[in-house]
Structures are given as C-alpha cells and as structure tokens.
Design a protein around this motif. Structure first.
Motif, PDB file in Angstrom:
ATOM      1  N   TRP A   1       0.819  -1.214   0.000  1.00 21.13           N
ATOM      2  CA  TRP A   1       0.000   0.000   0.000  1.00 21.13           C
ATOM      3  C   TRP A   1       0.855   1.267   0.000  1.00 21.13           C
ATOM      4  CZ3 TRP A   1       0.285  -3.714   3.758  1.00 21.13           C
ATOM      5  CH2 TRP A   1       0.933  -3.342   4.946  1.00 21.13           C
ATOM      6  N   ARG A   2       2.136   1.142   0.339  1.00 17.29           N
ATOM      7  CA  ARG A   2       3.055   2.276   0.280  1.00 17.29           C
ATOM      8  C   ARG A   2       4.471   1.716   0.134  1.00 17.29           C
ATOM      9  NH1 ARG A   2       2.649   6.507   5.066  1.00 17.29           N
ATOM     10  NH2 ARG A   2       0.518   6.645   4.210  1.00 17.29           N
ATOM     11  N   PRO A   3       4.785   1.196  -1.061  1.00 18.08           N
ATOM     12  CA  PRO A   3       6.048   0.464  -1.227  1.00 18.08           C
ATOM     13  C   PRO A   3       7.275   1.344  -0.991  1.00 18.08           C
ATOM     14  CG  PRO A   3       4.940   0.822  -3.339  1.00 18.08           C
ATOM     15  CD  PRO A   3       3.965   1.201  -2.279  1.00 18.08           C
ATOM     16  N   GLN A   4       8.100   0.900  -0.057  1.00 10.66           N
ATOM     17  CA  GLN A   4       9.309   1.631   0.321  1.00 10.66           C
ATOM     18  C   GLN A   4      10.555   0.756   0.306  1.00 10.66           C
ATOM     19  OE1 GLN A   4       7.963   2.987   4.189  1.00 10.66           O
ATOM     20  NE2 GLN A   4       7.368   4.985   3.382  1.00 10.66           N
ATOM     21  N   ARG A   5      10.373  -0.571   0.407  1.00 12.50           N
ATOM     22  CA  ARG A   5      11.521  -1.471   0.522  1.00 12.50           C
ATOM     23  C   ARG A   5      11.549  -2.456  -0.645  1.00 12.50           C
ATOM     24  NH1 ARG A   5      11.731  -4.781   5.486  1.00 12.50           N
ATOM     25  NH2 ARG A   5      13.955  -4.863   4.999  1.00 12.50           N
ATOM     26  N   ALA A   6      12.709  -2.575  -1.255  1.00 11.49           N
ATOM     27  CA  ALA A   6      12.903  -3.536  -2.345  1.00 11.49           C
ATOM     28  C   ALA A   6      13.405  -4.843  -1.748  1.00 11.49           C
ATOM     29  CB  ALA A   6      13.892  -2.990  -3.361  1.00 11.49           C
ATOM     30  N   ILE A   7      12.477  -5.720  -1.383  1.00 10.26           N
ATOM     31  CA  ILE A   7      12.856  -6.989  -0.760  1.00 10.26           C
ATOM     32  C   ILE A   7      12.448  -8.197  -1.598  1.00 10.26           C
ATOM     33  CG2 ILE A   7      12.828  -6.015   1.566  1.00 10.26           C
ATOM     34  CD1 ILE A   7      10.150  -7.394   2.036  1.00 10.26           C
ATOM     35  N   ASP A   8      11.728  -7.973  -2.700  1.00 16.34           N
ATOM     36  CA  ASP A   8      11.413  -9.032  -3.657  1.00 16.34           C
ATOM     37  C   ASP A   8      12.300  -8.815  -4.878  1.00 16.34           C
ATOM     38  OD1 ASP A   8       8.696 -10.352  -2.573  1.00 16.34           O
ATOM     39  OD2 ASP A   8       8.630  -8.181  -2.234  1.00 16.34           O
ATOM     40  N   HIS A   9      12.950  -9.885  -5.339  1.00 19.39           N
ATOM     41  CA  HIS A   9      13.946  -9.723  -6.394  1.00 19.39           C
ATOM     42  C   HIS A   9      13.825 -10.797  -7.465  1.00 19.39           C
ATOM     43  CE1 HIS A   9      15.696  -6.887  -3.634  1.00 19.39           C
ATOM     44  NE2 HIS A   9      15.954  -7.834  -2.746  1.00 19.39           N
ATOM     45  N   ILE A  10      14.236 -10.440  -8.674  1.00 19.91           N
ATOM     46  CA  ILE A  10      14.496 -11.398  -9.748  1.00 19.91           C
ATOM     47  C   ILE A  10      15.930 -11.153 -10.173  1.00 19.91           C
ATOM     48  CG2 ILE A  10      13.878 -12.217 -12.046  1.00 19.91           C
ATOM     49  CD1 ILE A  10      11.051 -11.190 -11.608  1.00 19.91           C
ATOM     50  N   ARG A  28       9.359  -4.167 -13.132  1.00 15.78           N
ATOM     51  CA  ARG A  28       8.286  -3.298 -12.646  1.00 15.78           C
ATOM     52  C   ARG A  28       7.484  -4.038 -11.589  1.00 15.78           C
ATOM     53  NH1 ARG A  28       7.224  -5.939 -17.073  1.00 15.78           N
ATOM     54  NH2 ARG A  28       5.139  -6.711 -17.576  1.00 15.78           N
ATOM     55  N   ALA A  29       6.863  -3.272 -10.705  1.00 17.49           N
ATOM     56  CA  ALA A  29       6.028  -3.830  -9.643  1.00 17.49           C
ATOM     57  C   ALA A  29       4.568  -3.784 -10.070  1.00 17.49           C
ATOM     58  CB  ALA A  29       6.229  -3.052  -8.355  1.00 17.49           C
ATOM     59  N   ILE A  30       3.826  -4.845  -9.681  1.00 15.11           N
ATOM     60  CA  ILE A  30       2.423  -4.995 -10.052  1.00 15.11           C
ATOM     61  C   ILE A  30       1.646  -5.435  -8.819  1.00 15.11           C
ATOM     62  CG2 ILE A  30       0.795  -6.117 -11.619  1.00 15.11           C
ATOM     63  CD1 ILE A  30       3.154  -6.923 -13.361  1.00 15.11           C
ATOM     64  N   PRO A  31       0.468  -4.875  -8.538  1.00 13.63           N
ATOM     65  CA  PRO A  31      -0.327  -5.352  -7.407  1.00 13.63           C
ATOM     66  C   PRO A  31      -0.688  -6.829  -7.558  1.00 13.63           C
ATOM     67  CG  PRO A  31      -1.147  -3.235  -8.170  1.00 13.63           C
ATOM     68  CD  PRO A  31      -0.148  -3.696  -9.195  1.00 13.63           C
ATOM     69  N   ALA A  32      -0.491  -7.599  -6.501  1.00  9.65           N
ATOM     70  CA  ALA A  32      -0.868  -9.013  -6.467  1.00  9.65           C
ATOM     71  C   ALA A  32      -2.143  -9.133  -5.640  1.00  9.65           C
ATOM     72  CB  ALA A  32       0.249  -9.856  -5.879  1.00  9.65           C
ATOM     73  N   ALA A  33      -3.264  -8.688  -6.242  1.00  4.53           N
ATOM     74  CA  ALA A  33      -4.539  -8.607  -5.516  1.00  4.53           C
ATOM     75  C   ALA A  33      -4.326  -7.761  -4.268  1.00  4.53           C
ATOM     76  CB  ALA A  33      -5.080  -9.998  -5.219  1.00  4.53           C
ATOM     77  N   PHE A  34      -4.607  -8.318  -3.072  1.00  2.00           N
ATOM     78  CA  PHE A  34      -4.500  -7.532  -1.848  1.00  2.00           C
ATOM     79  C   PHE A  34      -3.383  -8.032  -0.935  1.00  2.00           C
ATOM     80  CE2 PHE A  34      -9.066  -7.433  -3.081  1.00  2.00           C
ATOM     81  CZ  PHE A  34      -9.072  -6.129  -3.542  1.00  2.00           C
ATOM     82  N   SER A  35      -2.391  -8.704  -1.511  1.00  2.93           N
ATOM     83  CA  SER A  35      -1.241  -9.158  -0.736  1.00  2.93           C
ATOM     84  C   SER A  35      -0.480  -7.967  -0.170  1.00  2.93           C
ATOM     85  CB  SER A  35      -0.312  -9.986  -1.623  1.00  2.93           C
ATOM     86  OG  SER A  35       0.902 -10.288  -0.958  1.00  2.93           O
ATOM     87  N   ASP A  36       0.294  -8.224   0.889  1.00  8.11           N
ATOM     88  CA  ASP A  36       1.112  -7.152   1.464  1.00  8.11           C
ATOM     89  C   ASP A  36       2.387  -6.904   0.654  1.00  8.11           C
ATOM     90  OD1 ASP A  36       2.203  -9.589   2.192  1.00  8.11           O
ATOM     91  OD2 ASP A  36       2.630  -9.016   4.260  1.00  8.11           O
ATOM     92  N   HIS A  37       2.648  -7.716  -0.365  1.00 11.51           N
ATOM     93  CA  HIS A  37       3.750  -7.497  -1.289  1.00 11.51           C
ATOM     94  C   HIS A  37       3.205  -7.182  -2.670  1.00 11.51           C
ATOM     95  CE1 HIS A  37       7.294  -9.405   0.926  1.00 11.51           C
ATOM     96  NE2 HIS A  37       6.263  -9.714   1.699  1.00 11.51           N
ATOM     97  N   LEU A  38       3.874  -6.291  -3.386  1.00 11.81           N
ATOM     98  CA  LEU A  38       3.652  -6.174  -4.816  1.00 11.81           C
ATOM     99  C   LEU A  38       4.405  -7.296  -5.518  1.00 11.81           C
ATOM    100  CD1 LEU A  38       4.139  -2.324  -5.355  1.00 11.81           C
ATOM    101  CD2 LEU A  38       1.976  -3.556  -5.148  1.00 11.81           C
ATOM    102  N   ALA A  39       3.850  -7.762  -6.635  1.00  3.94           N
ATOM    103  CA  ALA A  39       4.570  -8.724  -7.459  1.00  3.94           C
ATOM    104  C   ALA A  39       5.632  -7.986  -8.269  1.00  3.94           C
ATOM    105  CB  ALA A  39       3.606  -9.450  -8.381  1.00  3.94           C
ATOM    106  N   LEU A  40       6.650  -8.720  -8.692  1.00  2.00           N
ATOM    107  CA  LEU A  40       7.733  -8.141  -9.484  1.00  2.00           C
ATOM    108  C   LEU A  40       7.794  -8.852 -10.826  1.00  2.00           C
ATOM    109  CD1 LEU A  40      10.105  -6.112  -9.427  1.00  2.00           C
ATOM    110  CD2 LEU A  40      11.552  -7.991  -8.614  1.00  2.00           C
ATOM    111  N   ALA A  41       7.726  -8.079 -11.905  1.00  2.00           N
ATOM    112  CA  ALA A  41       7.750  -8.628 -13.263  1.00  2.00           C
ATOM    113  C   ALA A  41       9.019  -8.192 -13.975  1.00  2.00           C
ATOM    114  CB  ALA A  41       6.529  -8.163 -14.048  1.00  2.00           C
ATOM    115  N   MET A  42       9.506  -9.056 -14.853  1.00  2.94           N
ATOM    116  CA  MET A  42      10.714  -8.741 -15.618  1.00  2.94           C
ATOM    117  C   MET A  42      10.720  -9.572 -16.893  1.00  2.94           C
ATOM    118  SD  MET A  42      14.707  -9.315 -14.529  1.00  2.94           S
ATOM    119  CE  MET A  42      14.693  -8.081 -13.230  1.00  2.94           C
TER     120      MET A  42
END
Length: 255
Positions: free
Chosen positions: A210-219, A231-245
């Motif tokens: 809801w307010r992404p500040q930390r880059a802790i998901d990686h590819i 790029r980051a994409i909402p994963a429904a209502f998870s507390d993490h954004l998904a990461l696409a590449m």
C-alpha cells in the motif's frame, strides 16, 4: 548475440500471502483471522492473481497455500495454474501448522521443464525452501529457482550460501522470490561472488504494497542473460507487490 538467437521470456515473482488481504499495517492484527480461516474473498484474490500471472511465461510464487483449512483445502498453486493457463506447475510445501495454515513455494510455467527439484533451506527456524526447475539440456540449460528467505540476517546468510552452491555451475540462472532484504545487504554478496548472478541495476520497491518503500522481492539473473522492464504490479490484496521482468534467453539454453 542477435534477437534471432534469443527468446524473450516474461517472468513474475509474487508473494501472494495465501490470498489474504492486507491493506495497512493494522490489518496484520484486525485481519489475523484470515491467516487461519477460509474466508475473506480469497477466491476473488486468486482469480485476480491468476489473470495477472497468465500474462507471463514463468511465475514463481511464495506463501501459496498447498491445501489447508485457510484456503478451503485448495492447492493454490494448482488453482492458479489452471486459471492462468499454465500447462506445468509444481509446488514445495515448507511450513505446516497442523492442517490450519500451510505455506509453499510454487512454480507455474508455459514451458516444459526437464527437471524439477526442491531443497529445504538451513536456518534457525525450519520451514524455508528453494524450488528449482531446469529447462534445456546440459550445463547451458536455463535454471529457474524460487525461494522465500528468512527475516534474520544470520539465517539468510546460511540460506544464500546453500543456494549459491546449487547455482554456482549454471551460467544461465534466475533466482526469484521474497528475500526479506535489500539487494546490497552483506549476505547477498555470497550470491554475487559465488554464482553468475549479478546485483540488480536498480531497485523496485515492493513492500508494503500500500506504500512500497523497501525492495525486498527480487528477480536476479546471471550475467549471460539480458533483462528489461522490471516493474512492480499489485498481487490482488497481498502485502507485497509482485515483481515482473522480461529476459532474453539464448535458444540453446531452452533446447
């Protein structure tokens, strides 16, 4: 290497929080019941995640429920594979709290892997793992690994050392997942120094969603692979954004 020599693959890494909804820090307390009970529109969340995942070729999942009470005994990786149009899927259950709440790494793929393996990761508290799939033959084949690392730096260090040993001899490798740390943490040097994986050229914040500040998901990709469009994409209502590449893979690594 020209475009004719490579194939572009669309990758996605998503911590889906078992389909639960977290939109603010207070939800960890007020909606804690959703982590143990099969309520809260999880099927709606999964359908949204499946639609997003289906736009990619290979997807790594973290915190996918393998079939416990909180998911209505639904294997969420299998469900997402069916709804997202993936012919191949695999999962690695890691943590099981009775049959109330379980957690797994998952892999969805539109390409057929020649081998899938899973490994328990070391750590002070058990329940972490890495799921690996190999595409193509021999040492030049593409290896995709999906992991969910610990919160503690000491445990992460032992886990990254273990993963580095698994990936050390693979020149075409991708490691994706929830690392629970920034890419410049000292323990991450174990990957960069012992494998062909390289640090990301820029960070994409993914947490909290809801307010992404930390880059802790990686590819992370190896030096022989080129990448674009992180790029980051909402994963429904998870507390993490998904990461696409998107990555360009030599055809020889997929044969």
């Amino acid at each position: 290497m020209t475009a004719a020599d490579t194939r572009r693959l669309r990758l996605l890494s998503a911590n889906i929080q078992a389909g639960s909804s977290t939109r603010r820090y207070s939800d960890y307390v007020t909606r804690s019941w959703s982590h143990a009970m099969p309520y809260g529109n999880k099927r709606v969340s999964l359908d949204s995640i499946a639609k997003m995942a289906g736009e990619h070729d290979i997807v790594g999942l973290q915190e996918a429920d393998p079939g416990s009470l909180r998911s209505g005994f639904t294997n969420q990786t299998h469900y997402l594979a069916e709804q997202g149009g993936f012919d191949y899927w695999s999962h690695q259950p890691n943590r099981n709290v009775g049959r109330v709440a379980s957690s797994a790494n998952g892999l969805l793929s539109k390409l057929e892997p020649v081998e899938v393996s899973d490994h328990a990761l070391p750590g002070r508290i058990g329940g972490r793992g890495v799921l690996m799939a190999r595409f193509g033959d021999g040492d030049e084949g593409l290896v995709i690994a999906v992991a969910h690392l610990s919160l503690g730096a000491a445990s992460r260090r032992s886990q990254l050392a273990f993963i580095a040993e698994l990936l050390a001899d693979h020149p075409h490798a991708v490691l994706m997942g929830d690392f629970n740390c920034l890419p410049d943490r000292p323990e991450m040097d174990l990957l960069y120094n012992r494998t062909h994986l390289r640090p990301p050229s820029f960070c994409v914040p993914t947490f909290p969603s809801w307010r992404p500040q930390r880059a802790i998901d990686h590819i992370l990709v190896s030096e022989r692979l080129t990448f674009a469009d992180a790029r980051a994409i909402p994963a429904a209502f998870s507390d993490h954004l998904a990461l696409a590449m998107s990555i360009d893979v030599p055809h020889l690594a997929l044969r």
